[in-house]
Design an enzyme around this catalytic site. Structure first.
Site, PDB file in Angstrom:
ATOM      1  N   ASP A   1       0.851  -1.193   0.000  1.00 18.98           N
ATOM      2  CA  ASP A   1       0.000   0.000   0.000  1.00 18.98           C
ATOM      3  C   ASP A   1       0.884   1.240   0.000  1.00 18.98           C
ATOM      4  O   ASP A   1       1.083   1.898   1.030  1.00 18.98           O
ATOM      5  CB  ASP A   1      -0.945  -0.013   1.194  1.00 18.98           C
ATOM      6  CG  ASP A   1      -2.146   0.890   0.960  1.00 18.98           C
ATOM      7  OD1 ASP A   1      -2.168   1.573  -0.089  1.00 18.98           O
ATOM      8  OD2 ASP A   1      -3.050   0.902   1.797  1.00 18.98           O
TER       9      ASP A   1
ATOM     10  N   CYS B   1       0.397   4.690   1.954  1.00 18.77           N
ATOM     11  CA  CYS B   1      -0.662   4.642   2.933  1.00 18.77           C
ATOM     12  C   CYS B   1      -0.304   5.772   3.897  1.00 18.77           C
ATOM     13  O   CYS B   1       0.862   5.933   4.245  1.00 18.77           O
ATOM     14  CB  CYS B   1      -0.590   3.288   3.627  1.00 18.77           C
ATOM     15  SG  CYS B   1      -1.942   2.993   4.693  1.00 18.77           S
TER      16      CYS B   1
ATOM     17  N   HIS C   1      -7.856   0.882   7.808  1.00 23.65           N
ATOM     18  CA  HIS C   1      -8.178   2.201   7.254  1.00 23.65           C
ATOM     19  C   HIS C   1      -9.469   2.733   7.881  1.00 23.65           C
ATOM     20  O   HIS C   1     -10.403   1.980   8.110  1.00 23.65           O
ATOM     21  CB  HIS C   1      -8.318   2.106   5.728  1.00 23.65           C
ATOM     22  CG  HIS C   1      -7.006   1.804   5.062  1.00 23.65           C
ATOM     23  ND1 HIS C   1      -6.900   1.485   3.741  1.00 23.65           N
ATOM     24  CD2 HIS C   1      -5.751   1.778   5.556  1.00 23.65           C
ATOM     25  CE1 HIS C   1      -5.631   1.265   3.439  1.00 23.65           C
ATOM     26  NE2 HIS C   1      -4.912   1.426   4.537  1.00 23.65           N
TER      27      HIS C   1
ATOM     28  N   HIS D   1       4.118   5.301  13.405  1.00 26.34           N
ATOM     29  CA  HIS D   1       3.002   5.665  12.513  1.00 26.34           C
ATOM     30  C   HIS D   1       1.643   5.313  13.095  1.00 26.34           C
ATOM     31  O   HIS D   1       0.622   5.735  12.593  1.00 26.34           O
ATOM     32  CB  HIS D   1       3.177   5.017  11.148  1.00 26.34           C
ATOM     33  CG  HIS D   1       2.641   3.613  11.058  1.00 26.34           C
ATOM     34  ND1 HIS D   1       3.000   2.619  11.924  1.00 26.34           N
ATOM     35  CD2 HIS D   1       1.775   3.045  10.184  1.00 26.34           C
ATOM     36  CE1 HIS D   1       2.373   1.503  11.600  1.00 26.34           C
ATOM     37  NE2 HIS D   1       1.629   1.731  10.553  1.00 26.34           N
TER      38      HIS D   1
END
Lengths: 486, 143
Positions: free
Chosen positions: A98, A101, A206, A409
């Site tokens: 991804d 992201c 997400h 993150h």
């Protein structure tokens, strides 16, 4: 002997696996974490980060951030800076499928009292307008050719097509468009997987969240004010998503390309096929770099279109314009990237390809790549916690050079999805969260259960570790009140 | 059990182990294991549309990798949920050839109970091997 016994304590927040730990390691591996977090990390993290330390061109250390957990190739939270002049490689497994992201945060001038009576309406509308879930398609109807333009131009394409404000670009890493993206390096299959997914959230971890900044959670009032957090119980919106099927396919395509050439052509041996790579300074390496930048731009564009939809929803619910509601971006940060950056190594300035996989760039004050309006205070860092616990806004620090100005993150998982799913049930979880003042909508009950708060590390501990290690400084903590789960 | 999810591999992702008495069976089970990560009630996928998949590879594990990637491709490009109806795998001159027919339908959120989108098949500890006279695959999917 357990791996933890091979770790050397360098300081309270730095733990080292020496280069002698495994054959082929070119540099030591370092875990940036408190002792508690180190002890909780699964053993795969240590195996994976020591594998990363074997990659050609790796400079100083293979690093793992405090939220590190097992991934594929690199651990999630892995950071590796490759010296391009010394045959440094680029690896899709060091970026993630991804590509880019990332997180975006915007403020409003609304308070909890303003939003509370409309919360369900807002979240329900967001759930409708920002499609989530398996293979979801967005409202933008693009031709393949339009999409090729979009992946070369990123968020800039969106602004030109009226999906946002000019200032949004300044407040996005790379100004929303990384130069050097070349759509001729992209397969038709990648285009087909992504051209109708712009403006979609995806699934897994997400999400799109409505949050509140409670006065007691604003850690640094002056810095918070500079980022636009000024009102007690101010409402902000945070979301996390990436480059969707497009980025996933770009990474898959080049993983296969690299596997074919890596050993026969470049003599590179790796310990995990997910670490397939090629020298950046090679035809294959350059092609992937240009293709990966299209993934970066797709993700900036995706988040830009989602931002546009969020502004529309709030505007509709409150009958006021998004400008009038103060819906300004704080920043947009990328998690899964490889970028060419200048860093000082042993007193010499070097150009390094910094891979960050599930790690955030966190440049300190004065760095010329920090958005002009934040340059004197440092780059905003947005760290999302689980949907139950809370998220943070931080700022980069001058003392982050040892991690190539990288920080955590997220809060990092501690429990596998398969296990989490057996422990919680999505419907019950939604009910329990609502009782606690968090209204959640999701396309998937099972997916919701997999994201339950206790499946994650303690976000406060992760943030404290980044502060203690001097790689980022907390500014404000946000509490979720509404969540759209992918 | 034809496939089972592994609890202790890949905290952020989903790993599974699939088995089959022969390669076509293994591939069909691995396809269902991948689809079942995305859709809880596989039985609700009606076989309205079909797609023919033809692939070849020198290596059996990379043939499975390509095959699962194809299913992920159809899920994104056409929102098509597919299950294997028929598969044939032959080995000629050291190369594997796959011919499969997959059948399914477009995702309908009202009928198909979604779980998590699969982004990609990863090669981390990816393997296809002979076991007890049959075949076994271990796969970690990126979520």
């Amino acid at each position: 002997m357990a791996i933890i016994d091979s770790l050397k304590k360098i300081s309270d927040t730095v733990w080292e696996l020496p280069a002698t730990y495994k054959e082929g390691m070119r540099v030591p591996a370092r875990i940036i974490a408190t002792e508690k977090l180190v002890r909780e990390m699964d053993e795969t993290v240590y195996q994976q980060i020591s594998n990363v330390a074997t990659l050609p061109g790796i400079t100083r250390y293979a690093l793992c951030m405090p939220d590190g957990h097992s991934g594929y190739g690199f651990p999630i939270g892995g950071v590796a800076a490759m010296d391009v002049g010394e045959g440094g490689v680029i690896s899709p497994g060091g970026i993630g499928f991804d590509i880019n992201c990332g997180m975006r945060l915007l403020t409003t001038n609304l308070t909890l009292d303003d939003v509370k009576p409309h919360l369900k309406e807002i979240v329900d509308l967001l759930f409708q307008r920002v499609p989530a879930g398996v293979g979801s398609h967005g409202f933008l109807k693009l031709s393949h050719s339009d999409f090729r333009d979009l992946v070369e131009q990123g968020a800039r394409w969106c602004i030109e097509h009226d999906y946002g404000w000019n200032e949004d670009l300044e407040l996005t890493e790379e100004n929303g468009c990384i130069p050097g993206a070349d759509a001729s390096k992209i397969s038709e299959r990648a285009i087909e997987r992504g051209y109708n997914q712009v403006g979609t959230l995806g699934s897994g971890n997400h999400y799109l969240e409505v949050q509140v900044a409670r006065p007691e959670d604003v850690r640094d009032k002056d810095l918070a004010a500079k980022f636009g957090i000024t009102i007690p119980n101010q409402i902000v919106v945070m979301f996390h998503c990436g480059s969707r099927g497009f980025g996933h396919q770009v990474a898959t395509d080049y993983l296969q390309t690299f596997l074919k050439v890596m050993e026969p052509k470049y003599g590179i041996k790796i310990l995990d096929r997910e670490l397939a790579c090629a020298p950046l300074d090679s035809p294959e390496g350059r092609d992937y770099f240009a293709a990966m930048k299209c993934g970066l731009n797709m993700s900036f564009a995706n988040r830009q279109v989602i931002l546009h939809r969020i502004r529309e929803v709030f505007s509709e619910v409150f009958g006021r314009s998004a400008e009038d509601l103060g819906m300004r971006m704080v920043y947009d940060v990328a998690h899964n990237t490889a970028k060419l950056e200048k860093h000082s190594v042993d007193g010499k300035e070097k150009t390094l390809l910094v891979h960050r996989k599930g790690a955030t760039r966190a440049f300190g004050p004065g760095h010329d790549e920090v958005a002009a309006r934040y340059r004197d205070i440092g780059q905003p860092v947005i760290i999302g916690g689980s949907m139950e616990t809370g998220s943070y806004l931080l700022v980069g620090t001058a003392s982050g050079a040892d991690t190539f100005f990288s920080t955590a993150h997220g809060s990092g998982r501690t429990m596998s999805r398969t296990k989490a799913r057996k422990q919680w049930h999505g419907k019950q979880l939604q009910h329990d969260l609502e009782a606690r003042g968090i209204y959640v909508r999701s396309t998937s009950w099972a997916g919701l259960a997999e994201e339950a708060g206790p499946a994650y590390k303690d976000i406060d501990e992760v943030i404290a570790a980044t502060e203690l290690a001097g790689i980022s400084k907390p500014v404000a903590r946000f509490t979720p009140i509404g969540n759209v789960k992918g | 059990m034809p496939y089972q999810y592994l609890e202790d591999i890949g905290t952020a992702d989903i790993a599974f182990e699939a088995t089959g008495r022969n390669l076509p069976e293994l591939f069909s089970e691995a396809a269902d294991a991948t689809m079942n990560v995305m859709i809880d009630n596989l039985g609700a996928i009606e076989p309205h549309d079909t797609r023919q998949i033809e692939l070849s590879n020198d290596k059996i594990d990379m043939l499975l990798f390509d095959f699962l990637q194809d299913l992920i491709y159809f899920k994104d490009a056409e929102r098509l949920l597919l299950r294997v109806r028929d598969a044939q795998i032959d080995k000629k001159e050291g190369k594997y050839f796959l011919k499969a027919e997959a059948a399914g339908e477009t995702l309908d959120a009202a009928r198909h109970h979604q779980r998590a989108d699969v982004k990609a098949v990863t090669l981390h500890n990816f393997s296809v091997e002979k076991e007890n006279g049959g075949w076994k695959a271990t796969v970690l999917l990126d979520i």
